[in-house]
Design a protein around this motif. Structure first.
Motif, PDB file in Angstrom:
ATOM      1  N   ALA A   1      27.303  26.870  38.135  1.00  0.00           N
ATOM      2  CA  ALA A   1      26.184  27.753  37.808  1.00  0.00           C
ATOM      3  C   ALA A   1      26.195  28.986  38.712  1.00  0.00           C
ATOM      4  CB  ALA A   1      24.862  26.997  37.946  1.00  0.00           C
ATOM      5  N   GLY A   2      26.564  28.794  39.988  1.00  0.00           N
ATOM      6  CA  GLY A   2      26.681  29.925  40.899  1.00  0.00           C
ATOM      7  C   GLY A   2      27.762  30.894  40.471  1.00  0.00           C
ATOM      8  N   VAL A   3      28.868  30.369  39.953  1.00  0.00           N
ATOM      9  CA  VAL A   3      29.943  31.220  39.430  1.00  0.00           C
ATOM     10  C   VAL A   3      29.408  32.135  38.343  1.00  0.00           C
ATOM     11  CG1 VAL A   3      32.111  31.226  38.132  1.00  0.00           C
ATOM     12  CG2 VAL A   3      31.795  29.595  39.993  1.00  0.00           C
ATOM     13  N   GLN A   4      28.655  31.544  37.419  1.00  0.00           N
ATOM     14  CA  GLN A   4      28.172  32.313  36.274  1.00  0.00           C
ATOM     15  C   GLN A   4      27.061  33.284  36.658  1.00  0.00           C
ATOM     16  OE1 GLN A   4      29.745  32.311  33.370  1.00  0.00           O
ATOM     17  NE2 GLN A   4      28.398  34.040  32.947  1.00  0.00           N
ATOM     18  N   SER A   5      26.230  32.895  37.635  1.00  0.00           N
ATOM     19  CA  SER A   5      25.156  33.800  38.068  1.00  0.00           C
ATOM     20  C   SER A   5      25.729  35.120  38.576  1.00  0.00           C
ATOM     21  CB  SER A   5      24.316  33.133  39.158  1.00  0.00           C
ATOM     22  OG  SER A   5      23.345  34.012  39.664  1.00  0.00           O
ATOM     23  N   ALA A   6      26.786  35.048  39.374  1.00  0.00           N
ATOM     24  CA  ALA A   6      27.377  36.272  39.924  1.00  0.00           C
ATOM     25  C   ALA A   6      27.984  37.142  38.832  1.00  0.00           C
ATOM     26  CB  ALA A   6      28.433  35.909  40.956  1.00  0.00           C
ATOM     27  N   GLN A   7      28.409  36.555  37.731  1.00  0.00           N
ATOM     28  CA  GLN A   7      29.006  37.332  36.651  1.00  0.00           C
ATOM     29  C   GLN A   7      27.995  38.265  35.987  1.00  0.00           C
ATOM     30  OE1 GLN A   7      32.237  37.629  35.692  1.00  0.00           O
ATOM     31  NE2 GLN A   7      32.634  36.439  37.545  1.00  0.00           N
ATOM     32  N   ILE A   8      26.705  37.954  36.097  1.00  0.00           N
ATOM     33  CA  ILE A   8      25.690  38.851  35.543  1.00  0.00           C
ATOM     34  C   ILE A   8      25.713  40.174  36.298  1.00  0.00           C
ATOM     35  CG2 ILE A   8      23.220  39.203  35.190  1.00  0.00           C
ATOM     36  CD1 ILE A   8      22.921  36.216  34.810  1.00  0.00           C
ATOM     37  N   GLY A   9      25.787  40.098  37.636  1.00  0.00           N
ATOM     38  CA  GLY A   9      25.857  41.318  38.431  1.00  0.00           C
ATOM     39  C   GLY A   9      27.105  42.125  38.139  1.00  0.00           C
ATOM     40  N   VAL A  10      28.236  41.432  37.940  1.00  0.00           N
ATOM     41  CA  VAL A  10      29.477  42.134  37.602  1.00  0.00           C
ATOM     42  C   VAL A  10      29.313  42.884  36.281  1.00  0.00           C
ATOM     43  CG1 VAL A  10      31.919  41.842  37.053  1.00  0.00           C
ATOM     44  CG2 VAL A  10      30.897  40.490  38.884  1.00  0.00           C
ATOM     45  N   ALA A  11      28.703  42.224  35.301  1.00  0.00           N
ATOM     46  CA  ALA A  11      28.508  42.853  33.991  1.00  0.00           C
ATOM     47  C   ALA A  11      27.522  44.019  34.071  1.00  0.00           C
ATOM     48  CB  ALA A  11      28.028  41.815  32.979  1.00  0.00           C
ATOM     49  N   GLU A  12      26.444  43.868  34.836  1.00  0.00           N
ATOM     50  CA  GLU A  12      25.443  44.934  34.941  1.00  0.00           C
ATOM     51  C   GLU A  12      26.009  46.173  35.628  1.00  0.00           C
ATOM     52  OE1 GLU A  12      22.007  43.396  36.894  1.00  0.00           O
ATOM     53  OE2 GLU A  12      21.155  42.565  35.052  1.00  0.00           O
ATOM     54  N   SER A  13      26.960  45.999  36.522  1.00  0.00           N
ATOM     55  CA  SER A  13      27.514  47.161  37.228  1.00  0.00           C
ATOM     56  C   SER A  13      28.220  48.117  36.275  1.00  0.00           C
ATOM     57  CB  SER A  13      28.493  46.691  38.315  1.00  0.00           C
ATOM     58  OG  SER A  13      29.638  46.069  37.747  1.00  0.00           O
ATOM     59  N   ASP A  14      28.647  47.632  35.111  1.00  0.00           N
ATOM     60  CA  ASP A  14      29.292  48.525  34.133  1.00  0.00           C
ATOM     61  C   ASP A  14      28.298  49.484  33.489  1.00  0.00           C
ATOM     62  OD1 ASP A  14      31.806  47.477  34.519  1.00  0.00           O
ATOM     63  OD2 ASP A  14      31.594  45.955  32.959  1.00  0.00           O
ATOM     64  N   LEU A  15      26.994  49.243  33.653  1.00  0.00           N
ATOM     65  CA  LEU A  15      25.995  50.140  33.101  1.00  0.00           C
ATOM     66  C   LEU A  15      25.875  51.436  33.907  1.00  0.00           C
ATOM     67  CD1 LEU A  15      23.162  47.551  32.361  1.00  0.00           C
ATOM     68  CD2 LEU A  15      24.457  48.837  30.638  1.00  0.00           C
ATOM     69  N   TYR A  16      26.396  51.449  35.106  1.00  0.00           N
ATOM     70  CA  TYR A  16      26.200  52.570  36.009  1.00  0.00           C
ATOM     71  C   TYR A  16      27.538  53.206  36.375  1.00  0.00           C
ATOM     72  CZ  TYR A  16      21.709  50.235  36.336  1.00  0.00           C
ATOM     73  OH  TYR A  16      20.518  49.651  36.024  1.00  0.00           O
ATOM     74  N   PRO A  17      27.510  54.432  36.868  1.00  0.00           N
ATOM     75  CA  PRO A  17      28.767  55.118  37.193  1.00  0.00           C
ATOM     76  C   PRO A  17      29.470  54.462  38.371  1.00  0.00           C
ATOM     77  CG  PRO A  17      26.883  56.413  37.915  1.00  0.00           C
ATOM     78  CD  PRO A  17      26.334  55.291  37.084  1.00  0.00           C
ATOM     79  N   ALA A  18      30.787  54.457  38.308  1.00  0.00           N
ATOM     80  CA  ALA A  18      31.615  53.953  39.393  1.00  0.00           C
ATOM     81  C   ALA A  18      32.194  55.143  40.136  1.00  0.00           C
ATOM     82  CB  ALA A  18      32.727  53.069  38.839  1.00  0.00           C
ATOM     83  N   LEU A  19      31.968  55.181  41.432  1.00  0.00           N
ATOM     84  CA  LEU A  19      32.431  56.282  42.257  1.00  0.00           C
ATOM     85  C   LEU A  19      33.648  55.850  43.052  1.00  0.00           C
ATOM     86  CD1 LEU A  19      32.032  59.146  43.393  1.00  0.00           C
ATOM     87  CD2 LEU A  19      30.560  58.116  45.153  1.00  0.00           C
TER      88      LEU A  19
ATOM     89  N   TRP B   1      27.422  49.369  43.349  1.00  0.00           N
ATOM     90  CA  TRP B   1      26.485  48.498  42.641  1.00  0.00           C
ATOM     91  C   TRP B   1      26.746  47.014  42.888  1.00  0.00           C
ATOM     92  CZ3 TRP B   1      23.006  51.806  41.408  1.00  0.00           C
ATOM     93  CH2 TRP B   1      23.358  53.093  41.006  1.00  0.00           C
ATOM     94  N   GLY B   2      27.635  46.716  43.829  1.00  0.00           N
ATOM     95  CA  GLY B   2      27.883  45.314  44.164  1.00  0.00           C
ATOM     96  C   GLY B   2      28.829  44.605  43.217  1.00  0.00           C
ATOM     97  N   ARG B   3      29.620  45.370  42.446  1.00  0.00           N
ATOM     98  CA  ARG B   3      30.560  44.739  41.521  1.00  0.00           C
ATOM     99  C   ARG B   3      31.524  43.816  42.268  1.00  0.00           C
ATOM    100  NH1 ARG B   3      33.176  46.637  36.832  1.00  0.00           N
ATOM    101  NH2 ARG B   3      32.335  48.726  37.181  1.00  0.00           N
ATOM    102  N   PHE B   4      32.113  44.344  43.350  1.00  0.00           N
ATOM    103  CA  PHE B   4      33.100  43.558  44.079  1.00  0.00           C
ATOM    104  C   PHE B   4      32.432  42.436  44.869  1.00  0.00           C
ATOM    105  CE2 PHE B   4      35.500  47.803  44.182  1.00  0.00           C
ATOM    106  CZ  PHE B   4      36.013  47.571  42.910  1.00  0.00           C
TER     107      PHE B   4
ATOM    108  N   ILE C   1      33.411  38.583  44.408  1.00  0.00           N
ATOM    109  CA  ILE C   1      33.777  37.687  45.513  1.00  0.00           C
ATOM    110  C   ILE C   1      32.863  36.468  45.528  1.00  0.00           C
ATOM    111  CG2 ILE C   1      33.861  37.500  48.028  1.00  0.00           C
ATOM    112  CD1 ILE C   1      34.649  40.482  48.073  1.00  0.00           C
ATOM    113  N   GLU C   2      31.571  36.709  45.303  1.00  0.00           N
ATOM    114  CA  GLU C   2      30.616  35.594  45.247  1.00  0.00           C
ATOM    115  C   GLU C   2      31.005  34.603  44.152  1.00  0.00           C
ATOM    116  OE1 GLU C   2      25.990  34.987  43.866  1.00  0.00           O
ATOM    117  OE2 GLU C   2      26.534  36.839  44.905  1.00  0.00           O
ATOM    118  N   SER C   3      31.381  35.123  42.991  1.00  0.00           N
ATOM    119  CA  SER C   3      31.776  34.266  41.873  1.00  0.00           C
ATOM    120  C   SER C   3      33.054  33.497  42.193  1.00  0.00           C
ATOM    121  CB  SER C   3      31.976  35.111  40.613  1.00  0.00           C
ATOM    122  OG  SER C   3      32.333  34.315  39.508  1.00  0.00           O
ATOM    123  N   ALA C   4      34.028  34.200  42.781  1.00  0.00           N
ATOM    124  CA  ALA C   4      35.295  33.536  43.122  1.00  0.00           C
ATOM    125  C   ALA C   4      35.091  32.491  44.211  1.00  0.00           C
ATOM    126  CB  ALA C   4      36.312  34.579  43.569  1.00  0.00           C
TER     127      ALA C   4
END
Length: 518
Positions: free
Chosen positions: A307-325, A152-155, A159-162
């Motif tokens: 702002a770019g740092v925080q934008s990427a954190q939304i994707g990190v948070a959303e990935s927790d909604l889905y299963p991690a394989l 889901w693009g968590r990593f 990386i984008e946020s970092a």
């Protein structure tokens, strides 16, 4: 083994299918466009230069136009030794290390590595037979590893946020350079202006002292009244009283410079000596500078990357909604010295799914929190640009108006000097009383002081304008940002690898377009 082969093929097919279906959650950040900035070009800019076709001033080393070696030395020292700037450089190093940690999440991670061994010696006796000694040893070694697929693009978002945080740290270090250079130049010329004010006060005190001595001689001989004597004495002492306060300001300004230099209060070699006048500056040309230059200010770049740092954190948070394989694997080896059991070798591999099904809204709440923080960052970005535009406008009008005032004050001081000359002549010839002389002296002192103070204000406004335009920062490597003694101390504690030598990006534009730290 056919079974293992089938399992391996199945895992490969499953992995390939998942990789094809991978997606990246969360918004793709793009820096906000500010429509008002396109047409923002105040008319007063054109009034600052006599040549309408003059090119934009070189911003990277604007202080060179003062042609003052002492100032050059101070700025060079501040960029090398200022503690706050060193802390900002260490923050860049920290952000780079965090980026390296985020990138490492793409690769398989060791979950557990263990080994154990035991040796037992026991003595047995049943009371009839002689006692016997038994020796027994066992061993066990195991390793397990896991690789979470970035389904889901968590990593990728991490990386984008970092990466954006790293770019923001570089921009923040440059913004601090801009601030410190402007502060150094401003304090330096405030010191020189105060030196000249002391010189004017001493010169006027010397003139007034001669007038006081003359009136005292005339009073002692009965040719003048005591009123003239006391008035001359009052004016002379009042001028003397201004000097201690100016000398106090000199020490305080010197201490402020020492603080920027990262030193305790002490004399500064670059301040030794006196100046006859402040530097005369040519008109500042701004007609050729586009309003878009505002967006290249280091503090604006910092705000955009944050702002770019925080934008990427939304994707990190959303990935927790889905299963991690994850793909898991383990290897083990065990045995004993008795030979009761044979040495064993175990191997296991397979997928694992982790899914927070019963989150009770916690994950969705976190997504909303991250989105709210992004909007805060975007509003903060707008506010930063508004403030930058205001600072440019304020500084530009100050440059313009102090230059206009300087021409008037120059004529005013010349008129006051002529009035004093005429008052002295008429007094000596007996056509005017001594009060006219005192008034003319007071007027000349006041006009000379006003002219000098306004001249210092004009230089301060020019410095503020270059600061508002974001000029003065120098591209630096980590070796430039962090002095060698500190680097050596850190090397003795931790292996930093090639972190010091890795280039730092020069261009920090286009936040959200993928970064440029690599």
């Amino acid at each position: 083994m056919p079974g293992i082969t089938l399992i391996s093929r199945g895992l490969l097919l499953l992995t390939g299918a998942l990789l094809v279906g991978c997606t990246t959650l969360g918004p793709d950040y793009q820096e906000p466009e500010l429509d008002w900035l396109v047409d923002w070009q105040p008319d007063l800019y054109g009034q600052l230069a006599s040549d309408s076709d003059a090119p934009a001033e070189q911003l990277s080393s604007w202080w060179a136009r003062f042609e003052d070696p002492a100032l050059d030395t101070l700025i060079e020292t501040v960029l090398r030794e200022n503690p706050t700037l060193q802390i900002a450089g260490l923050s860049v190093l920290e952000a780079r290390a965090r980026l390296g940690g985020a990138e490492a999440l793409r690769f398989p991670q060791s979950q557990q590595l263990g080994a154990s061994a035991a040796y037992i010696r026991q003595r047995r006796s049943d009371g009839l037979l002689p006692a016997t000694d038994d020796n027994f040893g066992s061993y066990d070694v195991g390793l397990s590893a896991g690789w979470e697929l970035d389904f889901w693009g968590r990593f990728a978002r991490s990386i984008e946020s970092a990466d954006a945080a790293f770019m923001a740290s570089v921009a923040n270090q440059r913004d601090l350079q801009v601030l410190l250079i402007a502060q150094t130049a401003d304090i330096y010329f405030a010191y020189r202006t105060t030196q000249l004010r002391v010189a004017i006060a001493n010169n006027n005190a010397a003139i007034q002292k001669r007038s006081f001595e003359i009136t005292r001689q005339l009073f002692d001989s009965g040719q003048e009244s005591e009123l003239d004597l006391q008035q001359a004495r009052t004016q002379y002492l009042a001028t003397l009283a201004t000097i201690p306060d100016l000398e106090r300001s000199l020490v305080q300004l010197r201490n402020a410079l020492n603080l920027l230099l990262g030193r305790p209060p002490a004399p500064i070699d670059a301040l030794v000596g006196s100046y006859d006048s402040l530097p005369a500056l040519a008109p500042v040309s701004l007609r050729g500078i586009p309003a878009q230059l505002v967006l290249r200010r280091p503090d604006v770049r910092t705000s955009a990357w944050q702002a770019g740092v925080q934008s990427a954190q939304i994707g990190v948070a959303e990935s927790d909604l889905y299963p991690a394989l994850s793909l898991l694997g383990s290897f083990g080896w065990n045995g004993d010295s008795l030979g009761v059991t044979r040495d064993g070798l175990t191997f296991a591999a397979g997928p694992a799914i982790r899914w927070n099904i019963f989150d009770y809204g916690r994950i969705r709440a976190n997504v909303r929190v991250q989105d709210a923080r992004l909007q805060q960052s975007l509003v903060a970005f707008d506010a930063t640009v508004y403030r930058a535009a205001q600072e440019i406008d304020d500084a530009a009008i100050a440059v313009l108006k102090t230059a206009e005032a300087q021409a008037v004050l120059r004529e005013s001081r010349a008129a006051a000097a002529r009035a004093l000359e005429l008052a002295n002549r008429r007094y000596k010839e007996g056509y005017a009383d001594f009060q006219r002389v005192l008034d003319a002296q007071r007027a000349l002192f006041a006009q000379a002081e006003k002219e000098l103070v306004n001249e210092g204000a004009h230089i301060s406004a020019v410095i503020a304008l270059y600061k508002a335009l974001g000029g003065g920062w120098q591209p630096q490597t980590l070796e430039d940002m962090i002095p060698e003694p500190i680097r050596e101390t850190m090397r003795q504690r931790v292996n930093w690898g090639e972190q010091w030598e890795t280039p730092v990006p020069v261009v920090l534009d286009n936040a959200g377009s993928g970064g440029s730290s690599q």
